[in-house]
Design a protein around this motif. Sequence first.
Motif, PDB file in Angstrom:
ATOM      1  N   LEU A  99       0.815  -1.213   0.000  1.00 35.42           N
ATOM      2  CA  LEU A  99       0.000   0.000   0.000  1.00 35.42           C
ATOM      3  C   LEU A  99       0.851   1.267   0.000  1.00 35.42           C
ATOM      4  N   VAL A 100       1.896   1.269   0.806  1.00 35.90           N
ATOM      5  CA  VAL A 100       2.773   2.446   0.860  1.00 35.90           C
ATOM      6  C   VAL A 100       3.438   2.667  -0.494  1.00 35.90           C
ATOM      7  N   LYS A 101       3.961   1.607  -1.088  1.00 36.14           N
ATOM      8  CA  LYS A 101       4.633   1.750  -2.385  1.00 36.14           C
ATOM      9  C   LYS A 101       3.658   2.183  -3.472  1.00 36.14           C
ATOM     10  N   ARG A 102       2.443   1.671  -3.426  1.00 41.21           N
ATOM     11  CA  ARG A 102       1.461   1.988  -4.462  1.00 41.21           C
ATOM     12  C   ARG A 102       0.885   3.394  -4.303  1.00 41.21           C
ATOM     13  N   CYS A 103       0.583   3.795  -3.089  1.00 38.75           N
ATOM     14  CA  CYS A 103      -0.129   5.058  -2.864  1.00 38.75           C
ATOM     15  C   CYS A 103       0.786   6.251  -2.587  1.00 38.75           C
ATOM     16  N   VAL A 104       1.959   6.011  -2.034  1.00 40.78           N
ATOM     17  CA  VAL A 104       2.874   7.104  -1.698  1.00 40.78           C
ATOM     18  C   VAL A 104       4.121   7.022  -2.565  1.00 40.78           C
ATOM     19  N   GLY A 105       4.570   5.816  -2.794  1.00 44.92           N
ATOM     20  CA  GLY A 105       5.832   5.602  -3.471  1.00 44.92           C
ATOM     21  C   GLY A 105       6.923   5.446  -2.436  1.00 44.92           C
ATOM     22  N   PHE A 106       7.901   4.655  -2.752  1.00 42.40           N
ATOM     23  CA  PHE A 106       9.007   4.462  -1.819  1.00 42.40           C
ATOM     24  C   PHE A 106      10.247   4.140  -2.617  1.00 42.40           C
ATOM     25  N   PRO A 107      11.349   4.793  -2.360  1.00 46.90           N
ATOM     26  CA  PRO A 107      11.542   5.822  -1.339  1.00 46.90           C
ATOM     27  C   PRO A 107      10.874   7.135  -1.739  1.00 46.90           C
ATOM     28  N   THR A 108      10.571   7.927  -0.743  1.00 45.87           N
ATOM     29  CA  THR A 108       9.926   9.217  -0.959  1.00 45.87           C
ATOM     30  C   THR A 108      10.549  10.253  -0.042  1.00 45.87           C
TER      31      THR A 108
END
Length: 128
Positions: A99-108
């Motif tokens: 979810l973090v990678k899909r919705c925010v992107g990582f690294p950010t």
Amino acid sequence: MGVRIVALAVCYYAAGQLGILLAIPPGYATAFWPAAGIALAGLLLFGQRVWPGVMIGSFLVNLATTFDSRSTEALLQSMLLPLGIGVGATLQALLGAFLVKRCVGFPTSLARERDVVVLLVLAGPVSC
């Protein structure tokens, strides 16, 4: 990759032991579980392939609470609950990382307020 899996398992175990101090006996119910954050951070930093570290760390943390060596049957049954909890902890961390990678992107860089809020919501209450 093996070193990262072992490192994640050790960190999860250490954080889990601290979390157990907050638990209501016999050791499962707690409002705060620091190891969940360690698991999520490990998967975000090292990738999804280190998921066995979460499983191993969680299994070992919970094994001490249920361990029963009176018989072979009791021993096997006492390992089922920590195994189930380990599967749940692993799936929780995998979902959170996805979810973090899909919705925010990582690294950010978290330069936008929206990214910070979404990360806090997804990495906190949603994935944990």
